[in-house]
Design a protein around this motif. Structure first.
Motif, PDB file in Angstrom:
ATOM      1  N   ALA A   3       0.836  -1.201   0.000  1.00  0.00           N
ATOM      2  CA  ALA A   3       0.000   0.000   0.000  1.00  0.00           C
ATOM      3  C   ALA A   3       0.870   1.251   0.000  1.00  0.00           C
ATOM      4  O   ALA A   3       0.568   2.242  -0.673  1.00  0.00           O
ATOM      5  CB  ALA A   3      -0.927  -0.013   1.211  1.00  0.00           C
ATOM      6  N   LEU A   4       1.970   1.213   0.757  1.00  0.00           N
ATOM      7  CA  LEU A   4       2.909   2.337   0.777  1.00  0.00           C
ATOM      8  C   LEU A   4       3.523   2.543  -0.604  1.00  0.00           C
ATOM      9  O   LEU A   4       3.647   3.684  -1.084  1.00  0.00           O
ATOM     10  CB  LEU A   4       3.993   2.079   1.807  1.00  0.00           C
ATOM     11  N   ILE A   5       3.887   1.457  -1.256  1.00  0.00           N
ATOM     12  CA  ILE A   5       4.435   1.554  -2.612  1.00  0.00           C
ATOM     13  C   ILE A   5       3.400   2.147  -3.565  1.00  0.00           C
ATOM     14  O   ILE A   5       3.713   2.984  -4.418  1.00  0.00           O
ATOM     15  CB  ILE A   5       4.889   0.165  -3.095  1.00  0.00           C
ATOM     16  N   GLY A   6       2.144   1.719  -3.422  1.00  0.00           N
ATOM     17  CA  GLY A   6       1.087   2.260  -4.271  1.00  0.00           C
ATOM     18  C   GLY A   6       0.915   3.753  -4.097  1.00  0.00           C
ATOM     19  O   GLY A   6       0.722   4.490  -5.073  1.00  0.00           O
ATOM     20  N   MET A   7       0.993   4.240  -2.860  1.00  0.00           N
ATOM     21  CA  MET A   7       0.853   5.679  -2.620  1.00  0.00           C
ATOM     22  C   MET A   7       2.050   6.439  -3.183  1.00  0.00           C
ATOM     23  O   MET A   7       1.894   7.553  -3.708  1.00  0.00           O
ATOM     24  CB  MET A   7       0.704   5.945  -1.128  1.00  0.00           C
ATOM     25  N   ILE A   8       3.249   5.855  -3.074  1.00  0.00           N
ATOM     26  CA  ILE A   8       4.428   6.505  -3.675  1.00  0.00           C
ATOM     27  C   ILE A   8       4.248   6.609  -5.189  1.00  0.00           C
ATOM     28  O   ILE A   8       4.516   7.672  -5.786  1.00  0.00           O
ATOM     29  CB  ILE A   8       5.702   5.726  -3.322  1.00  0.00           C
ATOM     30  N   ASP A   9       3.793   5.531  -5.813  1.00  0.00           N
ATOM     31  CA  ASP A   9       3.546   5.573  -7.248  1.00  0.00           C
ATOM     32  C   ASP A   9       2.474   6.603  -7.598  1.00  0.00           C
ATOM     33  O   ASP A   9       2.562   7.297  -8.621  1.00  0.00           O
ATOM     34  CB  ASP A   9       3.119   4.191  -7.752  1.00  0.00           C
ATOM     35  N   ALA A  10       1.446   6.700  -6.751  1.00  0.00           N
ATOM     36  CA  ALA A  10       0.383   7.677  -7.010  1.00  0.00           C
ATOM     37  C   ALA A  10       0.944   9.096  -6.966  1.00  0.00           C
ATOM     38  O   ALA A  10       0.622   9.931  -7.834  1.00  0.00           O
ATOM     39  CB  ALA A  10      -0.741   7.512  -5.981  1.00  0.00           C
ATOM     40  N   PHE A  11       1.782   9.400  -5.973  1.00  0.00           N
ATOM     41  CA  PHE A  11       2.418  10.717  -5.894  1.00  0.00           C
ATOM     42  C   PHE A  11       3.235  10.997  -7.156  1.00  0.00           C
ATOM     43  O   PHE A  11       3.157  12.096  -7.736  1.00  0.00           O
ATOM     44  CB  PHE A  11       3.323  10.792  -4.661  1.00  0.00           C
ATOM     45  N   LEU A  12       4.034  10.031  -7.576  1.00  0.00           N
ATOM     46  CA  LEU A  12       4.888  10.230  -8.743  1.00  0.00           C
ATOM     47  C   LEU A  12       4.066  10.451 -10.009  1.00  0.00           C
ATOM     48  O   LEU A  12       4.362  11.351 -10.806  1.00  0.00           O
ATOM     49  CB  LEU A  12       5.810   9.019  -8.915  1.00  0.00           C
ATOM     50  N   VAL A  13       3.044   9.623 -10.209  1.00  0.00           N
ATOM     51  CA  VAL A  13       2.241   9.735 -11.427  1.00  0.00           C
ATOM     52  C   VAL A  13       1.478  11.051 -11.444  1.00  0.00           C
ATOM     53  O   VAL A  13       1.395  11.721 -12.483  1.00  0.00           O
ATOM     54  CB  VAL A  13       1.281   8.532 -11.535  1.00  0.00           C
ATOM     55  N   ILE A  14       0.914  11.452 -10.307  1.00  0.00           N
ATOM     56  CA  ILE A  14       0.189  12.731 -10.255  1.00  0.00           C
ATOM     57  C   ILE A  14       1.138  13.890 -10.543  1.00  0.00           C
ATOM     58  O   ILE A  14       0.791  14.833 -11.279  1.00  0.00           O
ATOM     59  CB  ILE A  14      -0.485  12.904  -8.875  1.00  0.00           C
ATOM     60  N   ALA A  15       2.340  13.832  -9.977  1.00  0.00           N
ATOM     61  CA  ALA A  15       3.307  14.903 -10.214  1.00  0.00           C
ATOM     62  C   ALA A  15       3.686  14.995 -11.683  1.00  0.00           C
ATOM     63  O   ALA A  15       3.737  16.099 -12.255  1.00  0.00           O
ATOM     64  CB  ALA A  15       4.554  14.672  -9.357  1.00  0.00           C
ATOM     65  N   VAL A  16       3.943  13.862 -12.321  1.00  0.00           N
ATOM     66  CA  VAL A  16       4.301  13.873 -13.741  1.00  0.00           C
ATOM     67  C   VAL A  16       3.124  14.357 -14.590  1.00  0.00           C
ATOM     68  O   VAL A  16       3.293  15.137 -15.536  1.00  0.00           O
ATOM     69  CB  VAL A  16       4.761  12.474 -14.192  1.00  0.00           C
TER      70      VAL A  16
END
Length: 383
Positions: free
Chosen positions: A241-254
């Motif tokens: 779940a932590l990895i998923g949130m990190i990916d969500a932050f990265l994708v939203i930022a890009v």
């Protein structure tokens, strides 16, 4: 909770020790976002057009020039007869043909109606429909200018016509597009890529991570520890779940900083609803782990029985409204369908929970059901 914390720390250490997994978790979503962000589009640009100009007048040349000046079309050849366009369409050199009849300019000058024929290569039905829509709008705008120009040349036209009016019909149509004024398809597609990437990454990681314990034999060691079943499940799923949130932050930022996708809604609401979405994806991964014995089996089961149907039936690729009624009913069982509505609405429309609560409720129910089913199937030995 201390036991759960130790198990989470163990999982994070294992993830850090696998450099390939770092590439899959961090780099792969960003690379896929760039690829899909530029490739996943329904926009059609530079459609090759062959023109059969049997008139060769100033009016016909003006029409051809309008097609050539449009960013949506590229006139690759101008021929004299209509029978000369067949080789261009058959060989795929042109997607569309425009036929201008003889005496076209003379008929326009005399105010007589004239017919233009547009032929499209229907091999790619989607692109052809989009290109035909572009051509129709271009020709309609050209005809409107001719009508207004002819009316403006009439005596007293300046007092008879208002600004922007169309004397031929008396209708002044003023069209506004909300939420995506530029009608850019990537503004619609890229938020959906966020939902798709989270589904693929977290479902695969959670399913294979638990099955990996079986293959390595470390699950037997966990079986003799004082860990309870819920502690083992929480400790195994929270890192992903932590990895998923990190990916969500990265994708939203890009998406926001690179692709300039407008984020009109609350980013905190988006992140909160992403957590609910991760409940469904992690629960699905846990369920797959209960029916799989190897990592390869878990990956194949996830891909062929869950991910592929979800991608096609969620509305990410094909509009749900165009599907048969029976298939539309099946789409209500797809969690990706609900999160696509959520993420696109927050990005483009800026709506809040008061509008999205039906999708949030459905997504929550789906997550609770699949997680409960996975826990019921699992035991401390097979979890």
């Amino acid at each position: 909770m201390q036991r759960v914390g130790f198990l989470i720390w163990k999982e994070l250490i294992e993830l850090r020790g696998d450099p390939r997994l770092f590439g899959v978790v961090i780099l792969a979503p960003i690379i896929q976002l760039f690829l899909l962000g530029y490739a996943a589009t329904t926009d059609v640009r530079n459609v090759p057009v062959v023109v059969a100009d049997a008139d060769r007048s100033a009016a016909s040349r003006d029409l051809v020039e309008r097609f050539n000046a449009s960013p949506n079309f590229s006139v690759i050849a101008v021929v004299s007869g209509f029978n000369e366009v067949d080789p261009y369409l058959e060989r795929g050199l042109a997607w569309m043909a425009l036929a201008i009849p003889p005496n076209y300019g003379e008929s326009l000058g005399a105010g007589r109606p004239q017919t233009l024929q547009v032929i499209a290569d229907g091999s790619d039905a989607n692109s052809s429909n989009v290109a035909l829509g572009y051509a129709t709008n271009l020709i309609a705008g050209y005809i409107q200018e001719l009508i207004v120009g002819r009316a403006g040349s009439m005596p007293g036209a300046g007092s008879m016509l208002g600004a922007g009016s169309i004397p031929a019909s008396g209708i002044d149509a003023r069209v506004r597009v909300w939420f995506n004024p530029r009608l850019e398809s990537h503004d619609f597609m890229i938020p959906g890529v966020l939902a798709l990437l989270l589904l693929v990454v977290t479902t695969n990681l959670s399913s294979m991570g638990i099955v990996r314990e079986k293959e390595l034999g470390t699950l037997e060691q966990l079986n003799v520890t004082p860990l309870r079943r819920w502690q083992l499940i929480v400790g195994k799923l929270l890192p992903y779940a932590l990895i998923g949130m990190i990916d969500a932050f990265l994708v939203i930022a890009v998406a926001v900083l690179w692709f300039q996708i407008p984020l009109r809604g609350s980013v905190w609401l988006l992140l909160a609803l992403t957590l609910i979405y991760l409940l469904t994806t992690l629960g699905l991964g846990l369920f797959v782990s209960t029916v799989s014995s190897t990592q390869q089996q878990a990956m194949m089961t996830t891909t062929f029985f869950f991910l592929t149907p979800m991608i096609y039936l969620s509305g990410f690729v094909f509009p749900i409204e165009n599907m048969p009624p029976v298939i539309q009913f099946v789409t209500y069982l797809i969690p990706l369908r609900y999160f696509l509505v959520i993420v696109r609405s927050i990005f483009l429309k800026g709506v809040g929970l008061e509008t999205l609560w039906p999708q949030v409720a459905a997504l929550t129910v789906w997550g609770v059901v699949i997680l409960s089913l996975a826990i019921a199937r699992s035991t401390k030995r097979s979890a």
